[in-house]
Design a protein around this motif. Structure first.
Motif, PDB file in Angstrom:
ATOM      1  N   LEU A   1       0.848  -1.188   0.000  1.00 53.25           N
ATOM      2  CA  LEU A   1       0.000   0.000   0.000  1.00 53.25           C
ATOM      3  C   LEU A   1       0.884   1.238   0.000  1.00 53.25           C
ATOM      4  N   SER A   2       0.621   2.138  -0.968  1.00 54.27           N
ATOM      5  CA  SER A   2       1.315   3.429  -0.980  1.00 54.27           C
ATOM      6  C   SER A   2       0.254   4.505  -0.852  1.00 54.27           C
ATOM      7  N   SER A   3       0.486   5.496  -0.018  1.00 54.69           N
ATOM      8  CA  SER A   3      -0.550   6.507   0.161  1.00 54.69           C
ATOM      9  C   SER A   3       0.058   7.878   0.412  1.00 54.69           C
ATOM     10  N   ALA A   4      -0.741   8.896   0.120  1.00 56.43           N
ATOM     11  CA  ALA A   4      -0.339  10.273   0.424  1.00 56.43           C
ATOM     12  C   ALA A   4      -1.597  11.093   0.688  1.00 56.43           C
ATOM     13  N   VAL A   5      -1.483  12.028   1.600  1.00 62.33           N
ATOM     14  CA  VAL A   5      -2.601  12.922   1.916  1.00 62.33           C
ATOM     15  C   VAL A   5      -2.490  14.133   0.992  1.00 62.33           C
TER      16      VAL A   5
ATOM     17  N   LYS B   1     -15.080  31.046  11.438  1.00 60.06           N
ATOM     18  CA  LYS B   1     -15.511  32.155  12.306  1.00 60.06           C
ATOM     19  C   LYS B   1     -16.806  32.782  11.802  1.00 60.06           C
ATOM     20  N   LEU B   2     -17.788  31.949  11.557  1.00 61.20           N
ATOM     21  CA  LEU B   2     -19.084  32.452  11.109  1.00 61.20           C
ATOM     22  C   LEU B   2     -20.076  32.282  12.243  1.00 61.20           C
ATOM     23  N   GLY B   3     -20.726  33.343  12.663  1.00 56.86           N
ATOM     24  CA  GLY B   3     -21.675  33.244  13.755  1.00 56.86           C
ATOM     25  C   GLY B   3     -22.176  34.607  14.155  1.00 56.86           C
ATOM     26  N   ASP B   4     -21.646  35.607  13.486  1.00 54.37           N
ATOM     27  CA  ASP B   4     -22.001  36.979  13.807  1.00 54.37           C
ATOM     28  C   ASP B   4     -23.468  37.291  13.497  1.00 54.37           C
ATOM     29  N   GLN B   5     -23.983  36.720  12.435  1.00 50.64           N
ATOM     30  CA  GLN B   5     -25.335  37.065  12.010  1.00 50.64           C
ATOM     31  C   GLN B   5     -26.062  35.811  11.533  1.00 50.64           C
ATOM     32  N   ALA B   6     -27.380  35.913  11.501  1.00 58.61           N
ATOM     33  CA  ALA B   6     -28.163  34.777  11.008  1.00 58.61           C
ATOM     34  C   ALA B   6     -27.868  34.579   9.525  1.00 58.61           C
ATOM     35  N   ARG B   7     -27.830  33.314   9.118  1.00 61.91           N
ATOM     36  CA  ARG B   7     -27.589  32.996   7.718  1.00 61.91           C
ATOM     37  C   ARG B   7     -28.632  32.016   7.247  1.00 61.91           C
ATOM     38  N   GLN B   8     -29.218  32.314   6.115  1.00 58.19           N
ATOM     39  CA  GLN B   8     -30.172  31.375   5.539  1.00 58.19           C
ATOM     40  C   GLN B   8     -29.881  31.236   4.062  1.00 58.19           C
ATOM     41  N   GLY B   9     -30.152  30.042   3.540  1.00 62.05           N
ATOM     42  CA  GLY B   9     -29.980  29.837   2.100  1.00 62.05           C
ATOM     43  C   GLY B   9     -28.596  29.332   1.770  1.00 62.05           C
ATOM     44  N   LYS B  10     -28.202  29.617   0.556  1.00 61.06           N
ATOM     45  CA  LYS B  10     -26.978  29.075  -0.022  1.00 61.06           C
ATOM     46  C   LYS B  10     -25.768  29.338   0.849  1.00 61.06           C
ATOM     47  N   PHE B  11     -24.964  28.299   1.049  1.00 58.58           N
ATOM     48  CA  PHE B  11     -23.739  28.456   1.825  1.00 58.58           C
ATOM     49  C   PHE B  11     -22.571  27.906   1.032  1.00 58.58           C
ATOM     50  N   GLU B  12     -21.489  28.673   0.993  1.00 58.67           N
ATOM     51  CA  GLU B  12     -20.251  28.116   0.446  1.00 58.67           C
ATOM     52  C   GLU B  12     -19.074  28.786   1.116  1.00 58.67           C
ATOM     53  N   TYR B  13     -17.981  28.047   1.227  1.00 59.52           N
ATOM     54  CA  TYR B  13     -16.785  28.559   1.890  1.00 59.52           C
ATOM     55  C   TYR B  13     -15.570  28.011   1.167  1.00 59.52           C
ATOM     56  N   PHE B  14     -14.641  28.908   0.888  1.00 59.91           N
ATOM     57  CA  PHE B  14     -13.491  28.560   0.047  1.00 59.91           C
ATOM     58  C   PHE B  14     -12.196  28.600   0.847  1.00 59.91           C
ATOM     59  N   ALA B  15     -11.282  27.685   0.598  1.00 57.58           N
ATOM     60  CA  ALA B  15      -9.947  27.752   1.208  1.00 57.58           C
ATOM     61  C   ALA B  15      -8.903  27.186   0.256  1.00 57.58           C
ATOM     62  N   GLU B  16      -7.736  27.797   0.264  1.00 58.99           N
ATOM     63  CA  GLU B  16      -6.599  27.267  -0.491  1.00 58.99           C
ATOM     64  C   GLU B  16      -6.006  26.085   0.261  1.00 58.99           C
ATOM     65  N   ASN B  17      -5.390  25.158  -0.468  1.00 56.44           N
ATOM     66  CA  ASN B  17      -4.624  24.084   0.164  1.00 56.44           C
ATOM     67  C   ASN B  17      -3.192  24.584   0.371  1.00 56.44           C
ATOM     68  N   PRO B  18      -2.759  24.762   1.612  1.00 58.16           N
ATOM     69  CA  PRO B  18      -1.416  25.304   1.835  1.00 58.16           C
ATOM     70  C   PRO B  18      -0.306  24.269   1.617  1.00 58.16           C
ATOM     71  N   ASN B  19      -0.668  23.015   1.413  1.00 58.01           N
ATOM     72  CA  ASN B  19       0.337  21.959   1.379  1.00 58.01           C
ATOM     73  C   ASN B  19       0.049  20.998   0.221  1.00 58.01           C
ATOM     74  N   ARG B  20       0.443  21.410  -1.000  1.00 55.98           N
ATOM     75  CA  ARG B  20       0.131  20.580  -2.180  1.00 55.98           C
ATOM     76  C   ARG B  20       1.047  19.373  -2.267  1.00 55.98           C
ATOM     77  N   VAL B  21       0.438  18.226  -2.552  1.00 55.34           N
ATOM     78  CA  VAL B  21       1.186  16.967  -2.682  1.00 55.34           C
ATOM     79  C   VAL B  21       0.737  16.305  -3.984  1.00 55.34           C
ATOM     80  N   TRP B  22       1.671  15.815  -4.779  1.00 51.96           N
ATOM     81  CA  TRP B  22       1.319  15.213  -6.073  1.00 51.96           C
ATOM     82  C   TRP B  22       0.757  13.801  -5.919  1.00 51.96           C
ATOM     83  N   SER B  23      -0.192  13.466  -6.786  1.00 52.54           N
ATOM     84  CA  SER B  23      -0.679  12.093  -6.899  1.00 52.54           C
ATOM     85  C   SER B  23       0.398  11.244  -7.579  1.00 52.54           C
ATOM     86  N   GLU B  24       0.152   9.948  -7.630  1.00 53.56           N
ATOM     87  CA  GLU B  24       1.115   9.048  -8.278  1.00 53.56           C
ATOM     88  C   GLU B  24       1.187   9.316  -9.782  1.00 53.56           C
TER      89      GLU B  24
END
Ligand SMILES: *[C@@H]1O[C@H](CO)[C@@H](O)[C@H](O)[C@H]1NC(C)=O
Ligand SMILES: *[C@@H]1O[C@H](CO)[C@@H](O)[C@H](O)[C@H]1NC(C)=O
Ligand SMILES: *[C@@H]1O[C@H](CO)[C@@H](O)[C@H](O)[C@H]1NC(C)=O
Length: 264
Positions: free
Chosen positions: A145-149, A158-181
């Motif tokens: 078995l060979s594996s990589a994360v 940190k979302l909680g300041d206000q009520a939220r209804q409907g569509k939700f999305e949240y974006f983040a970059e991957n700070p630690n890129r690792v290549w697939s095989e």
């Protein structure tokens, strides 16, 4: 850190629907998250040749308020699911890394004021189960078995300041890129990817069923012989099966012997 220029899900769907060259061919649930991933996961790559994105969709899961139990007061909310998915038909001499992730509640959330979404996680692991056997078939069969994360995000939006209804999305970059095989075209080795997603709130909040994450991919050309030792962890003899014609039993041994444990 919501990304302003992200297209809406409905705008993405037409792109994601056409048949692609990479096919999922099996689903296993590796843990006891409260979802039925074998019934409820939908994986698609955006079309060839670019494959810019993997859409990992869990249509059955919802953000749900945890009831009180065992002295725990309850009232927090949780959504989560994970699955191990087998793939066929990856391109040879190409490899990819996960550049970013977008979590989505496809059918909307209902977060009252004070319901704080304080944790989102996303994990992608890539693994190859290598069949080191030869032909004619000799027993025992030994698999390495060979594996990589490829992605391991655990962050506080940190979302909680206000009520939220409907569509939700949240974006983040991957700070630690690792290549697939880097594939060499051998079909005898099984490629699997683990996908996990979760969300956690304090003080409640719900969603309709349907969560997904989009994974932005970058690709590059590669030369397979350079990648013989691919993986952050390589376990030799990860699975070893003996089979007897006489009594029709098979036996799996799972020794946890790490030969190498190195970072890319
Ligand atoms: C699996 O991969 C290993 C190492 O890349 C290779 O030596 C072996 O021949 C492959 N097995 C099959 C059945 O393709
Ligand atoms: C995510 O990464 C992919 C690949 O680099 C890129 O094409 C895409 O624009 C990124 N998404 C966002 C929202 O930045
Ligand atoms: C049945 O299989 C087991 C495990 O491989 C082996 O140890 C045992 O000797 C076999 N029994 C017979 C009767 O062949």
């Amino acid at each position: 850190m919501k990304h302003p220029s992200l297209p809406t899900l409905s705008a993405l769907l037409p792109l994601l629907r056409p048949a692609t060259a990479i096919h999922a061919n099996s689903v296993e649930t590796p843990d006891s998250w409260s979802c039925d991933a074998s019934r409820g996961i939908d994986i698609s790559f955006t079309p060839a040749p670019e494959h810019h994105q993997i859409l990992v969709s869990f249509p059955t899961i919802a953000l749900t308020v945890t009831p009180p139990a065992h002295g725990y007061p309850g009232g927090a909310s949780h959504v989560g699911c994970s699955a191990l998915v087998g793939f066929v038909d990856f391109a040879t001499q190409r490899r990819f890394a996960v550049a970013n992730a977008t979590w989505r509640a496809d059918n909307g959330v209902d977060l009252p004021a004070g319901a704080e979404l304080y944790r989102l996680t996303a994990k992608v692991e890539y693994r190859i189960e290598r069949d080191m056997g030869t032909f004619p078939r000799k027993y025992p069969i030994v698999k390495d078995l060979s594996s990589a994360v490829l992605l391991d995000l655990d962050l506080d939006p940190k979302l909680g300041d206000q009520a939220r209804q409907g569509k939700f999305e949240y974006f983040a970059e991957n700070p630690n890129r690792v290549w697939s095989e880097c594939k060499n075209g051998y079909e005898g080795n099984v490629t699997k990817m683990y996908f996990g997603l979760s969300g956690h709130t304090r003080k409640g909040g719900t969603s309709l069923p349907g969560w997904s994450m989009d994974l932005g991919l970058v690709w590059e050309d590669c030369y397979p012989p350079d990648d013989i030792g691919w993986g952050q962890a390589i376990i030799n003899g990860w699975e070893s099966c003996t089979y007897s014609n006489v009594n029709q039993t098979s036996r799996a041994l799972l020794p946890d012997v790490f030969r190498k444990n190195r970072k890319n």
